[in-house]
Scaffold this motif. Sequence first.
Motif, PDB file in Angstrom:
ATOM      1  N   GLY A  82      38.828  30.849  43.861  1.00 57.00           N
ATOM      2  CA  GLY A  82      38.061  30.916  45.090  1.00 57.00           C
ATOM      3  C   GLY A  82      37.954  32.311  45.681  1.00 57.00           C
ATOM      4  N   ASP A  83      38.920  33.170  45.401  1.00 60.88           N
ATOM      5  CA  ASP A  83      38.895  34.534  45.936  1.00 60.88           C
ATOM      6  C   ASP A  83      38.182  35.526  45.011  1.00 60.88           C
ATOM      7  OD1 ASP A  83      40.716  34.850  43.870  1.00 60.88           O
ATOM      8  OD2 ASP A  83      42.389  35.408  45.159  1.00 60.88           O
TER       9      ASP A  83
ATOM     10  N   VAL B 149      29.517  38.896  33.092  1.00 57.04           N
ATOM     11  CA  VAL B 149      30.366  38.006  32.297  1.00 57.04           C
ATOM     12  C   VAL B 149      31.605  38.779  31.852  1.00 57.04           C
ATOM     13  CG1 VAL B 149      30.521  36.586  30.210  1.00 57.04           C
ATOM     14  CG2 VAL B 149      28.370  36.665  31.511  1.00 57.04           C
ATOM     15  N   LEU B 150      32.783  38.220  32.131  1.00 55.38           N
ATOM     16  CA  LEU B 150      34.057  38.804  31.717  1.00 55.38           C
ATOM     17  C   LEU B 150      34.495  38.142  30.413  1.00 55.38           C
ATOM     18  CD1 LEU B 150      36.564  40.617  32.322  1.00 55.38           C
ATOM     19  CD2 LEU B 150      37.522  38.612  33.509  1.00 55.38           C
TER      20      LEU B 150
ATOM     21  N   THR C 143      37.129  46.894  30.526  1.00 53.84           N
ATOM     22  CA  THR C 143      37.828  46.768  31.794  1.00 53.84           C
ATOM     23  C   THR C 143      39.304  46.635  31.462  1.00 53.84           C
ATOM     24  OG1 THR C 143      37.837  45.624  33.938  1.00 53.84           O
ATOM     25  CG2 THR C 143      37.562  44.251  31.973  1.00 53.84           C
ATOM     26  N   GLY C 144      40.163  46.547  32.465  1.00 50.33           N
ATOM     27  CA  GLY C 144      41.595  46.449  32.213  1.00 50.33           C
ATOM     28  C   GLY C 144      41.933  45.311  31.267  1.00 50.33           C
TER      29      GLY C 144
ATOM     30  N   ASP D 265      41.360  41.196  38.752  1.00 53.28           N
ATOM     31  CA  ASP D 265      40.825  41.482  40.083  1.00 53.28           C
ATOM     32  C   ASP D 265      39.513  42.253  39.927  1.00 53.28           C
ATOM     33  OD1 ASP D 265      40.210  42.706  42.568  1.00 53.28           O
ATOM     34  OD2 ASP D 265      42.318  42.715  43.139  1.00 53.28           O
ATOM     35  N   PRO D 266      38.387  41.695  40.401  1.00 52.53           N
ATOM     36  CA  PRO D 266      37.118  42.409  40.246  1.00 52.53           C
ATOM     37  C   PRO D 266      37.058  43.708  41.042  1.00 52.53           C
ATOM     38  CG  PRO D 266      36.810  40.469  41.616  1.00 52.53           C
ATOM     39  CD  PRO D 266      38.214  40.416  41.087  1.00 52.53           C
ATOM     40  N   GLY D 267      37.878  43.845  42.056  1.00 51.47           N
ATOM     41  CA  GLY D 267      37.907  45.075  42.847  1.00 51.47           C
ATOM     42  C   GLY D 267      38.548  46.238  42.117  1.00 51.47           C
TER      43      GLY D 267
END
Length: 173
Positions: free
Chosen positions: A124-125, A78-79, A108-109, A154-156
């Motif tokens: 979607g991405d 969960v973000l 996170t950032g 961006d999860p990456g």
Amino acid sequence: FRSGRFEPGPPPPSPRQLHSATLLQDGRVLIAGGKGQRDVTEQTAVVLDPGSGTYEPTGSMADARYAHTATLLPDGRVLVVGGYDNDRHRTISSAEIWDPATGRFTATGGLGSRRVYHLAFVAGDGRVIVAGGMDMSGGDYMPDPGPAEVEAWDPGTGRFSVIGHVQIGRAHV
């Protein structure tokens, strides 16, 4: 809700408002932050198991916050983004991730713009899009229209970047 109608659930361990409630992949619900008694901003989180009607404590966030977003990611984490800290009279730009495997929040950032009463959704991405909201730092409930930037997490990379702008800022969306 099994009977097709709403029924009272178990009372939470501590009253709170303007918190987030995120349905997890296993059917439990993560309840994070909010305004507690005497308008104290909550840093704590609990997990509700609707099957047993019990609440379990889980990790606490680094930042106390309310009116934030908590978005379920495709991988089950969960973000948690933005919000307001009533105790410090500041709008928050930080973001944290709660991991159901560990029950812990990790930073996170952060956002480029401080936001409260904004929206967030998974594209979607797999990126999380954040738009709208306002900056209430200093306790101003009638600020300018709010951040015009639309940001994507961006999860990456674990970072936010500006991906566009809105012509008119909006809050409570």
